[in-house]
Every structure is written in structure tokens, then in C-alpha cells.
Design a protein around this motif. Structure first.
Motif, PDB file in Angstrom:
ATOM      1  N   TYR A 123      -0.581  -4.569  -6.685  1.00  0.00           N
ATOM      2  CA  TYR A 123      -0.859  -6.176  -6.639  1.00  0.00           C
ATOM      3  C   TYR A 123      -0.671  -6.835  -8.123  1.00  0.00           C
ATOM      4  O   TYR A 123      -0.427  -7.585  -7.666  1.00  0.00           O
ATOM      5  CB  TYR A 123      -2.135  -6.451  -5.842  1.00  0.00           C
ATOM      6  CG  TYR A 123      -1.646  -6.428  -4.330  1.00  0.00           C
ATOM      7  CD1 TYR A 123      -1.070  -7.079  -3.176  1.00  0.00           C
ATOM      8  CD2 TYR A 123      -2.009  -5.320  -3.216  1.00  0.00           C
ATOM      9  CE1 TYR A 123      -0.557  -6.997  -1.864  1.00  0.00           C
ATOM     10  CE2 TYR A 123      -1.961  -4.656  -2.201  1.00  0.00           C
ATOM     11  CZ  TYR A 123      -1.341  -5.925  -1.464  1.00  0.00           C
ATOM     12  OH  TYR A 123      -1.044  -6.315   0.566  1.00  0.00           O
ATOM     13  N   ARG A 124      -0.868  -5.890  -8.663  1.00  0.00           N
ATOM     14  CA  ARG A 124      -1.007  -6.946 -10.222  1.00  0.00           C
ATOM     15  C   ARG A 124       0.472  -7.125 -10.275  1.00  0.00           C
ATOM     16  O   ARG A 124       0.769  -7.888 -10.980  1.00  0.00           O
ATOM     17  CB  ARG A 124      -1.994  -6.388 -10.741  1.00  0.00           C
ATOM     18  CG  ARG A 124      -3.743  -6.839 -10.579  1.00  0.00           C
ATOM     19  CD  ARG A 124      -4.390  -6.353 -11.685  1.00  0.00           C
ATOM     20  NE  ARG A 124      -4.313  -4.946 -12.375  1.00  0.00           N
ATOM     21  CZ  ARG A 124      -5.281  -3.961 -11.940  1.00  0.00           C
ATOM     22  NH1 ARG A 124      -6.449  -4.303 -10.742  1.00  0.00           N
ATOM     23  NH2 ARG A 124      -4.532  -2.339 -12.009  1.00  0.00           N
ATOM     24  N   ARG A 125       0.756  -5.724 -10.245  1.00  0.00           N
ATOM     25  CA  ARG A 125       2.022  -5.758 -11.058  1.00  0.00           C
ATOM     26  C   ARG A 125       3.299  -6.977 -10.137  1.00  0.00           C
ATOM     27  O   ARG A 125       4.067  -7.789 -10.518  1.00  0.00           O
ATOM     28  CB  ARG A 125       2.128  -4.541 -11.021  1.00  0.00           C
ATOM     29  CG  ARG A 125       2.490  -4.169 -12.149  1.00  0.00           C
ATOM     30  CD  ARG A 125       2.543  -2.354 -11.465  1.00  0.00           C
ATOM     31  NE  ARG A 125       1.435  -1.674 -13.063  1.00  0.00           N
ATOM     32  CZ  ARG A 125       1.502  -0.243 -13.187  1.00  0.00           C
ATOM     33  NH1 ARG A 125       2.224   0.523 -12.690  1.00  0.00           N
ATOM     34  NH2 ARG A 125       0.561   0.001 -14.195  1.00  0.00           N
ATOM     35  N   THR A 175       0.462  -1.056   0.309  1.00  0.00           N
ATOM     36  CA  THR A 175      -0.113   0.067  -0.062  1.00  0.00           C
ATOM     37  C   THR A 175       0.885   1.297   0.178  1.00  0.00           C
ATOM     38  O   THR A 175       0.424   2.019  -0.726  1.00  0.00           O
ATOM     39  CB  THR A 175      -1.476  -0.257   1.358  1.00  0.00           C
ATOM     40  OG1 THR A 175      -1.831  -1.450   1.453  1.00  0.00           O
ATOM     41  CG2 THR A 175      -1.872   1.289   1.485  1.00  0.00           C
ATOM     42  N   SER A 202      -2.268   2.866  -8.168  1.00  0.00           N
ATOM     43  CA  SER A 202      -3.383   2.181  -6.947  1.00  0.00           C
ATOM     44  C   SER A 202      -2.772   0.911  -6.489  1.00  0.00           C
ATOM     45  O   SER A 202      -1.639   0.249  -7.100  1.00  0.00           O
ATOM     46  CB  SER A 202      -4.997   2.079  -7.770  1.00  0.00           C
ATOM     47  OG  SER A 202      -4.360   0.421  -8.960  1.00  0.00           O
ATOM     48  N   ARG A 203      -3.081   1.086  -5.449  1.00  0.00           N
ATOM     49  CA  ARG A 203      -2.870  -0.324  -4.403  1.00  0.00           C
ATOM     50  C   ARG A 203      -3.432  -1.400  -5.610  1.00  0.00           C
ATOM     51  O   ARG A 203      -2.267  -2.470  -5.247  1.00  0.00           O
ATOM     52  CB  ARG A 203      -3.562  -0.519  -3.715  1.00  0.00           C
ATOM     53  CG  ARG A 203      -3.414  -2.204  -2.295  1.00  0.00           C
ATOM     54  CD  ARG A 203      -3.840  -1.926  -0.914  1.00  0.00           C
ATOM     55  NE  ARG A 203      -5.383  -2.465  -1.285  1.00  0.00           N
ATOM     56  CZ  ARG A 203      -6.059  -2.647   0.159  1.00  0.00           C
ATOM     57  NH1 ARG A 203      -5.436  -1.757   1.049  1.00  0.00           N
ATOM     58  NH2 ARG A 203      -7.536  -2.612  -0.136  1.00  0.00           N
ATOM     59  N   ALA A 204      -4.500  -1.651  -5.815  1.00  0.00           N
ATOM     60  CA  ALA A 204      -4.915  -3.233  -6.590  1.00  0.00           C
ATOM     61  C   ALA A 204      -3.915  -2.982  -7.987  1.00  0.00           C
ATOM     62  O   ALA A 204      -3.170  -4.204  -8.414  1.00  0.00           O
ATOM     63  CB  ALA A 204      -6.302  -3.363  -7.021  1.00  0.00           C
ATOM     64  N   THR A 205      -3.407  -2.368  -9.028  1.00  0.00           N
ATOM     65  CA  THR A 205      -2.528  -2.014  -9.641  1.00  0.00           C
ATOM     66  C   THR A 205      -0.683  -2.658  -9.492  1.00  0.00           C
ATOM     67  O   THR A 205      -0.054  -3.668  -9.701  1.00  0.00           O
ATOM     68  CB  THR A 205      -2.188  -0.476 -10.285  1.00  0.00           C
ATOM     69  OG1 THR A 205      -3.242  -0.050 -10.756  1.00  0.00           O
ATOM     70  CG2 THR A 205      -0.732  -0.381 -10.882  1.00  0.00           C
ATOM     71  N   ALA A 262       3.006   1.645  -3.412  1.00  0.00           N
ATOM     72  CA  ALA A 262       2.058   2.162  -4.024  1.00  0.00           C
ATOM     73  C   ALA A 262       1.814   3.872  -3.837  1.00  0.00           C
ATOM     74  O   ALA A 262       0.963   4.563  -5.177  1.00  0.00           O
ATOM     75  CB  ALA A 262       0.191   1.598  -4.445  1.00  0.00           C
TER      76      ALA A 262
END
Length: 463
Positions: free
Chosen positions: A451-453, A437, A446-449, A440
Motif C-alpha cells: 500500500y505504501r508503494r 493483498t 507485506s500488505r502495508a509495504t 503483496a
């Protein structure tokens, strides 16, 4: 300046743009008619951007640098649609694009605040620029600190890259460093032109824990040399071919001095041969001819003739593969041994790492795991550079001291921008002990981005 302050900086720039009377809908900047492309700054900036441009094939990014007033000095871009679009907005050589002329842009903000700046889409003051993302970093004189200009990277807003700014910052730093070197009269080291080196074994047989694969290759070469055979050692660059030969020679012929030669340029072949070939006839000297696959044909033929006329098996050679050894030299060899790449000798990684590190340097368990699991495309030479660099910064090497690519377990084919993105994410997670977090937030994604990376690049999270 952190991400949290970016909105305040953009708001301040908008206020200045309004005061300056900058256009709000379409750019019509002043054309200077000429640019100074002969200064040290211009020459070094062109060289840095040229190298960066070559490393970004197919990327829709325009690379340019400006002077301190925001006048574009040079622009590089391969994508025709982006180039045409930039031409229509006058973001082209000779046009002034500072804050007064164009309002809030990445390059205008970088020059005004003298800090790296990123402006995306509708953060631009002029609506005519909302289709772009612009990252820029100021370039300062490496001697007196004066502002010289900026490095600017521009792409489409919908393709906004969170780490475009890091790339601009790196290019600006490289430009200043190159200026400092050139200003002192330093030049790049020329490519080897047939040097001759005295060789000391780099991987002595006494290193504890080396794999059976390495020891079998070493024993085979040592036995062949002890039997007066002429030996070739082949393998990938950096696998340890010269180290193996030097170690074997130290065991089979302990009283010999060992010389290593590198291939000459074609025009230096005659002087290269005359420099060291007399050593072939001396009973206490052994010569390793490195990378013989790079020798011009006539030089390889002449070298083979000299070896045949010399007394004793004084010459050993290294090459990329058996088939790459020039035929005149291949016919002289009695034994050819292959050194397997380091990725096939995982057991050798930690023993070699401890050997390359200075006395007293230790590795954490996490660093040891990262070293063992990496595939080492550059082989033992890459491992040596990695360990020496980490040991220069700490006597206890942890993952934060290792290059980011060692911490990504997957190795997809990455663009230059994607590799930089991965490296910056790894740096934040490990060097500063950040959570995903926090990383990011720092990188402006974003936090979701994030985690995806992390998942895409196979990044090992701290702890």
C-alpha cells in the motif's frame, strides 16, 4: 513456482546441503584457476550484465554470472565495501559456489531446481552468508534447452529488494535471446549513416479532433510552403516534426514526392551528399533534411551551398530548437515553426492513438484516461510505439495492455530497481486483476509495504 512453495524448496536445499557436507559457518569453496569467458554464453552474458550495470549507477548490487557448475565467470560491482565483503566470502570469479560447495544460496538453488530463486539473510545454509540477499535465474541454451549457468544479483540483506529476482529473471532471458540472435548470425542494427527515405505523411490533416495548437502549426507551415518559402520545423524528439512537414507538403505541393534524409557519419558525408543532393534541382521533388543539428559543421556548410545553387525551395529541415540549426542553414530559412511537445497538446493524444491503432481497435475508458493523463516524454513517437504494441495483443485495449509507467500518476526520480518494482506491482494489479493483498503475497512483500508503494508511485488501483 509460486511464493508458497519457496520455504519447501529452501528446506529441501538445506537437506541436500547437509548431505553434501556444505560448510555451516564459513565458506571455503574450490578455486578452479580459470573460467571460460570466450563461449557464446559468456560473451552474451557479459554484454547483458554490462548494460544492466550501466543502468544501476550507485546501487549496492553485485552482478555476476556462473557456469552450470556454479563457478563464477564474471562479476561487476561498484560499491567497494560490498566487493571487499564478497571477496572475503570467495564469491568471486574462478570460485565454485554451487550447492555442494556453499550450501543453500540463490545461485545454487537456481541451478539445482532450474527455476529463478531468491535466498535472503538467514535462509542461507551457511551463517557466513546471512548478511546477503541473493537472487538468481538459470540461463538455458535457446536451442536445446540445456542448462548453461545462472545470472546472479547479490546485495546486503538489510537492503533486500523484493523485485531483485525479477531483474535476474529478465537478465537471464535477455542472455538466452541474445545467444539465439548471435547464434543465427544476427547483429544489432547499426546507427543511421545517412539513409534516404521516401516519406508518407504520418498525421494527415484529416484526423478528427486534432488540437488547435497542431492545426495552427500545420497551417503556418502549409502557407509558407505554398508561398515558396524555405521552412524549418523544430521541437523535441518524437514530437511530429517530419509528420507535420510531410503533411504540409502534401497540401501545398500535392504532386511532389518527398524524400527525408538522416545525418551521416563524418566519414560518409561525401557519399551522402552525392546520393540525394541532385534531387534538389528537380521541380517535382521536396527534401526534408532531418536532425540537421547533428550535421558536422563542414557538411552543413556544403549543404547550404548546394541549396543556394539549386532552383526553388526544395529543402526543408528539422532540428531540436531554433538555436540548434547550423548557422549556414539557418541563414537560408524564411520561416521556422515550433511543434509543441505532446504533453502540451493533451487533446491530441486520443485522436493520434486511434490513428496509430489498426482498424477495429478500441480503447476502454480506463485505458483512454491513462493515455490522456500520461506526460509522454517521448512524445508522439512514444505514443505510437505504445499503441502499436498494445494493439498487437488485443482489439480492445485496456490498462493491462499498457506499459506500467502509464498507470503511475506520480513520476519521482526512480532507480532502476525502483522502476522495476513499480512495474511489477502494476503488472500484478492490472494484468491479473489482483487485490493489493494478493499482489503483496505474489511479490513477497507485506500488505502495508504494498500500500505504501501504491501511494508513493501514484498507482491507480483497478476499479
Amino acid at each position: 513456482m509460486g511464493q508458497a512453495l519457496a520455504p519447501a524448496r529452501i528446506s529441501a536445499s538445506w537437506a541436500r546441503s547437509e548431505t553434501y557436507g556444505a560448510p555451516t559457518e564459513a565458506i571455503s569453496p574450490a578455486f578452479t584457476g580459470q573460467v571460460d569467458d570466450s563461449s557464446l554464453f559468456a560473451r552474451c552474458g557479459s554484454e547483458v550484465l554490462g548494460g544492466l550495470h550501466e543502468s544501476l549507477p550507485g546501487e549496492p548490487i553485485s552482478l555476476m554470472f556462473t557456469d552450470a557448475e556454479g563457478v563464477v565467470v564474471s562479476r561487476l560491482c561498484d560499491e567497494r565495501s560490498l566487493t571487499s565483503s564478497l571477496d572475503r566470502t570467495y564469491l568471486a570469479p574462478g570460485f565454485a559456489f554451487g550447492e555442494r560447495e556453499a550450501g543453500t544460496t540463490g545461485l545454487g538453488l537456481a541451478l539445482a531446481d532450474r527455476v529463478p530463486s531468491l535466498v535472503r539473510g538467514d535462509e542461507h545454509y551457511c551463517t557466513g552468508l546471512w548478511g546477503y540477499t541473493c537472487a538468481a535465474a538459470p540461463v538455458v541454451d535457446p536451442v536445446d534447452g540445456s542448462l548453461l549457468g545462472s545470472i546472479n544479483l547479490t546485495t546486503w540483506s538489510e537492503r533486500s529488494q523484493g523485485l531483485l529476482l525479477a531483474l535476474a529473471r529478465t537478465a537471464a532471458g535477455q542472455t538466452s535471446a541474445l545467444m539465439l540472435a548471435r547464434g543465427r548470425g544476427s547483429v544489432g542494427r547499426p546507427a543511421p549513416r545517412g539513409e534516404v527515405f521516401r516519406v508518407t505523411p504520418q498525421a494527415p490533416a484529416g484526423i478528427a479532433g486534432l488540437s488547435g495548437t497542431w492545426r495552427r502549426a500545420l497551417d503556418e507551415v502549409t502557407d509558407a510552403l505554398a508561398g515558396d518559402a524555405r521552412v524549418g520545423v523544430v521541437g523535441e524528439p518524437g514530437a511530429g516534426k517530419t509528420a507535420l512537414l510531410a503533411t504540409a507538403l502534401a497540401g501545398a505541393r500535392p504532386r511532389h514526392r518527398v524524400l527525408r534524409t538522416l545525418p551521416p557519419a563524418a566519414e560518409d558525408a561525401v557519399s551522402w551528399l552525392s546520393l540525394w543532393s541532385p534531387e534538389l534541382g528537380k521541380p517535382d521533388t521536396a527534401v526534408i533534411a532531418g536532425r540537421v543539428h547533428e550535421l558536422p559543421g563542414p557538411v552543413a556548410t556544403r549543404l547550404a551551398s548546394l541549396v543556394r545553387s539549386a532552383a526553388g525551395p526544395a529543402l526543408s529541415v528539422t532540428a531540436g530548437s531554433v538555436h540548434a540549426i547550423p548557422e549556414p542553414l539557418a541563414r537560408l530559412l524564411d520561416v521556422v515553426v515550433e511543434v509543441p511537445p505532446l504533453r502540451h497538446r493533451a487533446a491530441d493524444v486520443l485522436p493520434l492513438a486511434r490513428h496509430f491503432a489498426r482498424d477495429g481497435v478500441r480503447f476502454t475508458d480506463a485505458a483512454a484516461r491513462a493515455l490522456r493523463s500520461f506526460h509522454w516524454p517521448g512524445n508522439a513517437e512514444q505514443l505510437r510505439r505504445t499503441v502499436r504494441d498494445a494493439a498487437a495483443r488485443s482489439t480492445l485495449i485496456d490498462v493491462r495492455h499498457l506499459p506500467p509507467e502509464l498507470l503511475a500518476t506520480r513520476s519521482p526520480t526512480l532507480t532502476r530497481i525502483e522502476a522495476l518494482e513499480r512495474d511489477e506491482l502494476v503488472r500484478c494489479l492490472n494484468e491479473h486483476g489482483m487485490s493489493v493483498t494478493h499482489a503483496a503475497e505474489t511479490l513477497g512483500i507485506s500488505r502495508a509495504t504494498a500500500y505504501r508503494r501504491v501511494a508513493r508511485y501514484g498507482i491507480a488501483l483497478p476499479g
